[in-house]
Design a protein around this motif. Structure first.
Motif, PDB file in Angstrom:
ATOM      1  N   GLU A  73      -4.536  -3.640 -12.412  1.00  0.00           N
ATOM      2  CA  GLU A  73      -5.974  -3.264 -11.799  1.00  0.00           C
ATOM      3  C   GLU A  73      -5.790  -4.113 -10.582  1.00  0.00           C
ATOM      4  OE1 GLU A  73      -6.162  -1.981 -15.501  1.00  0.00           O
ATOM      5  OE2 GLU A  73      -5.501  -4.037 -15.020  1.00  0.00           O
ATOM      6  N   LEU A  74      -4.986  -5.362 -10.512  1.00  0.00           N
ATOM      7  CA  LEU A  74      -4.869  -6.195  -9.533  1.00  0.00           C
ATOM      8  C   LEU A  74      -3.948  -5.557  -8.276  1.00  0.00           C
ATOM      9  CD1 LEU A  74      -5.527  -8.732  -7.652  1.00  0.00           C
ATOM     10  CD2 LEU A  74      -3.752  -9.834  -9.166  1.00  0.00           C
ATOM     11  N   TYR A  75      -2.924  -4.868  -8.697  1.00  0.00           N
ATOM     12  CA  TYR A  75      -2.051  -4.168  -7.861  1.00  0.00           C
ATOM     13  C   TYR A  75      -2.825  -2.857  -7.191  1.00  0.00           C
ATOM     14  CZ  TYR A  75       1.920  -1.182  -6.315  1.00  0.00           C
ATOM     15  OH  TYR A  75       2.571  -0.274  -5.615  1.00  0.00           O
ATOM     16  N   ASP A  76      -3.680  -2.179  -7.790  1.00  0.00           N
ATOM     17  CA  ASP A  76      -4.733  -1.155  -7.406  1.00  0.00           C
ATOM     18  C   ASP A  76      -5.488  -1.790  -6.209  1.00  0.00           C
ATOM     19  OD1 ASP A  76      -3.247   0.609  -8.771  1.00  0.00           O
ATOM     20  OD2 ASP A  76      -4.604   0.875 -10.352  1.00  0.00           O
ATOM     21  N   GLU A  77      -5.994  -3.039  -6.577  1.00  0.00           N
ATOM     22  CA  GLU A  77      -7.070  -3.593  -5.658  1.00  0.00           C
ATOM     23  C   GLU A  77      -6.212  -4.153  -4.308  1.00  0.00           C
ATOM     24  OE1 GLU A  77     -10.785  -5.193  -4.353  1.00  0.00           O
ATOM     25  OE2 GLU A  77      -9.930  -3.507  -5.677  1.00  0.00           O
ATOM     26  N   LEU A  78      -5.080  -4.618  -4.651  1.00  0.00           N
ATOM     27  CA  LEU A  78      -4.202  -5.093  -3.404  1.00  0.00           C
ATOM     28  C   LEU A  78      -3.978  -3.870  -2.487  1.00  0.00           C
ATOM     29  CD1 LEU A  78      -1.507  -7.523  -4.825  1.00  0.00           C
ATOM     30  CD2 LEU A  78      -3.194  -7.829  -2.979  1.00  0.00           C
ATOM     31  N   TYR A  79      -3.653  -2.696  -2.950  1.00  0.00           N
ATOM     32  CA  TYR A  79      -3.098  -1.473  -2.257  1.00  0.00           C
ATOM     33  C   TYR A  79      -4.714  -0.948  -1.687  1.00  0.00           C
ATOM     34  CZ  TYR A  79      -1.842   3.352  -1.377  1.00  0.00           C
ATOM     35  OH  TYR A  79      -1.116   4.556  -0.976  1.00  0.00           O
ATOM     36  N   ARG A  80      -5.779  -1.129  -2.191  1.00  0.00           N
ATOM     37  CA  ARG A  80      -6.924  -0.769  -1.593  1.00  0.00           C
ATOM     38  C   ARG A  80      -7.334  -1.498  -0.390  1.00  0.00           C
ATOM     39  NH1 ARG A  80     -12.018  -1.906  -1.149  1.00  0.00           N
ATOM     40  NH2 ARG A  80     -12.160  -3.741  -2.451  1.00  0.00           N
ATOM     41  N   LEU A  81      -7.204  -2.948  -0.722  1.00  0.00           N
ATOM     42  CA  LEU A  81      -7.700  -4.170   0.422  1.00  0.00           C
ATOM     43  C   LEU A  81      -6.799  -3.877   1.551  1.00  0.00           C
ATOM     44  CD1 LEU A  81      -8.323  -7.204  -1.804  1.00  0.00           C
ATOM     45  CD2 LEU A  81     -10.012  -5.842  -0.255  1.00  0.00           C
ATOM     46  N   GLN A  82      -5.334  -3.247   1.500  1.00  0.00           N
ATOM     47  CA  GLN A  82      -4.581  -3.102   2.475  1.00  0.00           C
ATOM     48  C   GLN A  82      -4.803  -1.874   3.034  1.00  0.00           C
ATOM     49  OE1 GLN A  82      -0.890  -5.374   0.322  1.00  0.00           O
ATOM     50  NE2 GLN A  82      -0.403  -3.743   1.375  1.00  0.00           N
ATOM     51  N   GLY A  83      -5.761  -1.057   2.808  1.00  0.00           N
ATOM     52  CA  GLY A  83      -5.879   0.363   3.171  1.00  0.00           C
ATOM     53  C   GLY A  83      -5.072   1.200   2.937  1.00  0.00           C
ATOM     54  N   GLY A  84      -4.426   1.083   1.910  1.00  0.00           N
ATOM     55  CA  GLY A  84      -3.324   2.205   1.242  1.00  0.00           C
ATOM     56  C   GLY A  84      -1.980   2.141   2.144  1.00  0.00           C
ATOM     57  N   LYS A  85      -1.653   1.061   2.863  1.00  0.00           N
ATOM     58  CA  LYS A  85      -0.466   0.916   3.530  1.00  0.00           C
ATOM     59  C   LYS A  85       0.213  -0.440   3.310  1.00  0.00           C
ATOM     60  CE  LYS A  85      -2.462   3.830   6.932  1.00  0.00           C
ATOM     61  NZ  LYS A  85      -2.571   3.823   8.385  1.00  0.00           N
ATOM     62  N   CYS A  86       1.607  -0.459   3.649  1.00  0.00           N
ATOM     63  CA  CYS A  86       2.426  -1.491   3.907  1.00  0.00           C
ATOM     64  C   CYS A  86       1.668  -2.471   4.377  1.00  0.00           C
ATOM     65  CB  CYS A  86       3.706  -1.202   4.173  1.00  0.00           C
ATOM     66  SG  CYS A  86       4.709  -2.565   4.593  1.00  0.00           S
ATOM     67  N   TYR A  87       1.599  -3.925   3.920  1.00  0.00           N
ATOM     68  CA  TYR A  87       1.030  -4.879   4.727  1.00  0.00           C
ATOM     69  C   TYR A  87       1.886  -5.522   5.824  1.00  0.00           C
ATOM     70  CZ  TYR A  87       3.443  -9.095   2.989  1.00  0.00           C
ATOM     71  OH  TYR A  87       4.294 -10.179   2.689  1.00  0.00           O
ATOM     72  N   VAL A  88       2.796  -5.101   5.995  1.00  0.00           N
ATOM     73  CA  VAL A  88       3.759  -5.652   7.189  1.00  0.00           C
ATOM     74  C   VAL A  88       3.879  -4.437   8.199  1.00  0.00           C
ATOM     75  CG1 VAL A  88       6.225  -6.428   7.762  1.00  0.00           C
ATOM     76  CG2 VAL A  88       5.182  -6.780   5.686  1.00  0.00           C
ATOM     77  N   CYS A  89       4.427  -3.360   7.981  1.00  0.00           N
ATOM     78  CA  CYS A  89       4.530  -2.395   8.894  1.00  0.00           C
ATOM     79  C   CYS A  89       3.066  -1.461   9.429  1.00  0.00           C
ATOM     80  CB  CYS A  89       5.503  -1.452   8.755  1.00  0.00           C
ATOM     81  SG  CYS A  89       5.399  -0.456   7.198  1.00  0.00           S
ATOM     82  N   LYS A 124       7.122   6.731  -2.618  1.00  0.00           N
ATOM     83  CA  LYS A 124       7.657   5.695  -3.470  1.00  0.00           C
ATOM     84  C   LYS A 124       6.718   4.372  -3.442  1.00  0.00           C
ATOM     85  CE  LYS A 124      11.976   2.611  -4.038  1.00  0.00           C
ATOM     86  NZ  LYS A 124      13.066   1.984  -3.593  1.00  0.00           N
ATOM     87  N   ARG A 125       6.422   4.058  -4.440  1.00  0.00           N
ATOM     88  CA  ARG A 125       5.338   3.023  -4.483  1.00  0.00           C
ATOM     89  C   ARG A 125       5.795   1.819  -3.763  1.00  0.00           C
ATOM     90  NH1 ARG A 125       1.737   3.802  -8.915  1.00  0.00           N
ATOM     91  NH2 ARG A 125       2.567   5.024 -10.502  1.00  0.00           N
ATOM     92  N   LEU A 126       4.721   1.265  -3.234  1.00  0.00           N
ATOM     93  CA  LEU A 126       4.959  -0.140  -2.435  1.00  0.00           C
ATOM     94  C   LEU A 126       5.496  -1.085  -3.515  1.00  0.00           C
ATOM     95  CD1 LEU A 126       1.808   0.068  -0.187  1.00  0.00           C
ATOM     96  CD2 LEU A 126       4.113   0.831   0.493  1.00  0.00           C
ATOM     97  N   ALA A 127       6.375  -2.000  -3.036  1.00  0.00           N
ATOM     98  CA  ALA A 127       6.899  -3.151  -4.122  1.00  0.00           C
ATOM     99  C   ALA A 127       6.067  -4.360  -3.793  1.00  0.00           C
ATOM    100  CB  ALA A 127       8.137  -3.559  -3.310  1.00  0.00           C
ATOM    101  N   VAL A 128       5.677  -5.326  -4.727  1.00  0.00           N
ATOM    102  CA  VAL A 128       5.083  -6.299  -4.741  1.00  0.00           C
ATOM    103  C   VAL A 128       5.997  -7.489  -4.082  1.00  0.00           C
ATOM    104  CG1 VAL A 128       4.035  -8.127  -6.007  1.00  0.00           C
ATOM    105  CG2 VAL A 128       3.921  -5.838  -6.779  1.00  0.00           C
ATOM    106  N   ALA A 185       4.659  -4.213  -0.002  1.00  0.00           N
ATOM    107  CA  ALA A 185       5.302  -3.861   0.933  1.00  0.00           C
ATOM    108  C   ALA A 185       6.202  -2.629   0.577  1.00  0.00           C
ATOM    109  CB  ALA A 185       6.210  -4.829   1.689  1.00  0.00           C
ATOM    110  N   CYS A 186       6.458  -1.985   1.867  1.00  0.00           N
ATOM    111  CA  CYS A 186       7.498  -0.876   1.787  1.00  0.00           C
ATOM    112  C   CYS A 186       8.763  -1.247   1.378  1.00  0.00           C
ATOM    113  CB  CYS A 186       7.529   0.127   2.916  1.00  0.00           C
ATOM    114  SG  CYS A 186       8.210  -0.528   4.150  1.00  0.00           S
ATOM    115  N   GLY A 187       9.592  -0.428   1.031  1.00  0.00           N
ATOM    116  CA  GLY A 187      11.152  -0.886   0.641  1.00  0.00           C
ATOM    117  C   GLY A 187      11.736  -1.647   2.039  1.00  0.00           C
ATOM    118  N   HIS A 188      11.561  -0.808   3.079  1.00  0.00           N
ATOM    119  CA  HIS A 188      12.260  -1.242   4.141  1.00  0.00           C
ATOM    120  C   HIS A 188      11.579  -2.583   4.754  1.00  0.00           C
ATOM    121  CE1 HIS A 188      13.891  -1.126   8.177  1.00  0.00           C
ATOM    122  NE2 HIS A 188      12.881  -1.237   8.751  1.00  0.00           N
ATOM    123  N   CYS A 189      10.600  -2.934   4.698  1.00  0.00           N
ATOM    124  CA  CYS A 189      10.075  -4.177   5.181  1.00  0.00           C
ATOM    125  C   CYS A 189      10.409  -5.067   3.991  1.00  0.00           C
ATOM    126  CB  CYS A 189       8.461  -3.922   4.992  1.00  0.00           C
ATOM    127  SG  CYS A 189       7.844  -3.280   6.631  1.00  0.00           S
TER     128      CYS A 189
END
Length: 143
Positions: free
Chosen positions: A47-63, A71-75, A96-100
């Motif tokens: 649930e916290l993972y899903d909330e982080l994803y929602r708060l980040q607008g469904g995107k990697c917080y770096v790029c 591929k799911r975003l990494a913690v 974050a995405c794998g690249h970041c």
């Protein structure tokens, strides 16, 4: 979850589910497995993972490009708190995405001053300023 009798969709071997229900079950199983992995490895709930994803607008917080659909975003967590791949859950920074997560964050590091220097270099590249005639040779040596 059995398909209705007379369904035109064939059951996938070995079971009684049609292809549609088989896909739904596989997706649900995958979600549960991801939730267990996130909790065991990073100390946060699904649930916290899903909330982080929602708060980040469904995107990697770096790029802010990768969505985690393929591929799911990494913690990402602070390795100064928890060195290694596991986290206590209190030092999670974002998803974050794998690249970041594997290339950008380790390269720049955890110090904010490094990030600021990289951002400044991208906003005002010295080469571009020189080409535009804003800097003289003496000013370049000072930097």
């Amino acid at each position: 979850m059995d398909c209705e009798p007379g369904s035109k969709r064939p059951a996938t071997p070995p079971g009684p589910r049609c292809t549609t229900h088989h896909r739904e079950k596989k997706k649900a199983d995958k979600e549960r497995a991801h939730g267990r992995h996130v909790e065991k490895t990073y100390g946060i709930s699904k649930e916290l993972y899903d909330e982080l994803y929602r708060l980040q607008g469904g995107k990697c917080y770096v790029c802010q490009i990768s969505t985690g659909k393929t591929k799911r975003l990494a913690v990402d967590h602070d390795h100064r708190c928890c060195p290694g791949p596991k986290s206590c859950g209190k030092c999670v920074r974002g998803l974050a995405c794998g690249h970041c997560n594997h290339d950008i964050l380790p390269w720049v590091g955890d110090r904010g001053s490094d990030w600021e220097r990289v951002a400044m270099a991208l906003r005002q590249p010295i080469g571009e300023l020189l080409l535009l005639g804003y800097l003289g040779q003496d000013e370049i040596n000072i930097r």
